[in-house]
Write an enzyme that holds these catalytic residues in place. Structure first.
Site, PDB file in Angstrom:
ATOM      1  N   CYS A 131      29.930  -5.206   9.172  1.00  0.00           N
ATOM      2  CA  CYS A 131      30.055  -6.469   8.344  1.00  0.00           C
ATOM      3  C   CYS A 131      29.255  -8.035   8.425  1.00  0.00           C
ATOM      4  O   CYS A 131      29.179  -8.387   7.373  1.00  0.00           O
ATOM      5  CB  CYS A 131      31.533  -7.165   9.404  1.00  0.00           C
TER       6      CYS A 131
ATOM      7  N   HIS B 106      45.830   1.851   8.277  1.00  0.00           N
ATOM      8  CA  HIS B 106      45.267   1.283   7.374  1.00  0.00           C
ATOM      9  C   HIS B 106      44.423   2.923   7.582  1.00  0.00           C
ATOM     10  O   HIS B 106      44.060   3.458   7.061  1.00  0.00           O
ATOM     11  CB  HIS B 106      44.671   0.550   8.404  1.00  0.00           C
TER      12      HIS B 106
ATOM     13  N   ASP C 276      38.473  -9.282  10.952  1.00  0.00           N
ATOM     14  CA  ASP C 276      39.805  -7.721  10.244  1.00  0.00           C
ATOM     15  C   ASP C 276      41.029  -7.804  10.599  1.00  0.00           C
ATOM     16  O   ASP C 276      41.553  -7.968  11.888  1.00  0.00           O
ATOM     17  CB  ASP C 276      38.368  -6.919  11.310  1.00  0.00           C
TER      18      ASP C 276
ATOM     19  N   LYS D 164      40.725 -10.154   6.453  1.00  0.00           N
ATOM     20  CA  LYS D 164      40.205  -9.339   5.490  1.00  0.00           C
ATOM     21  C   LYS D 164      40.735  -7.787   5.868  1.00  0.00           C
ATOM     22  O   LYS D 164      40.705  -7.771   7.047  1.00  0.00           O
ATOM     23  CB  LYS D 164      38.506  -9.321   5.887  1.00  0.00           C
TER      24      LYS D 164
ATOM     25  N   ASP E 267      34.514 -11.801  12.572  1.00  0.00           N
ATOM     26  CA  ASP E 267      34.906 -10.918  13.059  1.00  0.00           C
ATOM     27  C   ASP E 267      34.639 -11.189  15.120  1.00  0.00           C
ATOM     28  O   ASP E 267      34.544  -9.873  15.260  1.00  0.00           O
ATOM     29  CB  ASP E 267      34.674  -9.386  12.883  1.00  0.00           C
TER      30      ASP E 267
ATOM     31  N   HIS F 129      44.148  -5.440   9.670  1.00  0.00           N
ATOM     32  CA  HIS F 129      44.378  -3.986   9.117  1.00  0.00           C
ATOM     33  C   HIS F 129      46.279  -4.198   9.141  1.00  0.00           C
ATOM     34  O   HIS F 129      46.435  -4.411  10.562  1.00  0.00           O
ATOM     35  CB  HIS F 129      43.985  -2.994   9.229  1.00  0.00           C
TER      36      HIS F 129
END
Ligand SMILES: [Zn+2]
Length: 204
Positions: free
Chosen positions: A157, A58, A52, A112, A14, A54
């Site tokens: 993470c 989210h 990351d 992800k 990330d 989303h």
């Protein structure tokens, strides 16, 4: 590059604008890792990034839960979940990689957190600790045996990625000089202990 180098991969977790100063969920000094990560990546023939990613609204966003504030915890069907400011929304500037990142030979970007109802800290499994991202299968098919992790944030993470890498059977190291933590309510020290406990090697 020798054969040994084809068994190991660097995973940069990330390295995105929103996790750097000025971003929506800034990790202190998050941007400071970029030159360190760039140098580290030159030592690896194979590099993977996670991103990351989303959808709007989210379930991990405090704004999706009326009356809740960022950094509060709530109970989700899959367990406790920290609520975050809106961050890394698909297609936004904040979700983009930090402009200081310079690793032309990246081979894979694994996204992800794209399922609306579940968060994903780990590069390997979502926060229900069951739903796979597909990364373990990819690494096995490529013949990788050893992963080195770095990125943001050490205590979220990177932590869960290291634990899951060990659980998936990979030799695992964490390059701490190329990580920064959030240290939310003192979360950094137990994160380092948990990664060591899982069998990951902490590199300075
Ligand atoms: Zn997120």
């Amino acid at each position: 590059m020798g054969a040994a180098n084809d068994r190991e991969v660097l995973i940069v977790v990330d390295p995105q604008r929103d996790f750097c100063p000025g971003g929506a969920l800034a990790v202190p000094q998050g941007d400071a890792i970029m030159p360190v990560v760039n140098r580290l990546a030159r030592d690896f023939a194979h590099v993977i990034l996670t991103q990351d990613w989303h959808p709007r609204g989210h379930a991990s966003f405090a704004s999706s839960h009326p009356g809740r504030q960022p950094f509060e915890e709530i109970e989700m069907p899959y367990g406790r979940q920290t609520l975050w400011p809106d961050h890394c929304v698909q297609g936004t500037d904040g979700a983009a990689f930090h402009p200081g990142l310079d690793i032309p030979h990246v081979e894979l970007v694994i996204r992800k957190g794209y399922r609306g109802a579940i968060d994903s800290y780990s590069a390997f499994r979502e926060n229900d600790h069951e739903t796979p991202t597909g990364l373990a299968g990819y690494l096995r098919e490529r013949g990788f045996e050893r992963v080195t992790l770095c990125g943001l944030a050490t205590d979220y993470c990177v932590l869960y990625s290291a634990i899951d890498a060990r659980a998936a059977g990979f030799a695992t190291a964490v390059a701490l000089k190329a990580c920064r933590g959030i240290d939310l309510d003192g979360s950094l020290a137990p994160a380092l202990a948990a990664m060591r406990e899982a069998g990951a090697v902490m590199l300075e």
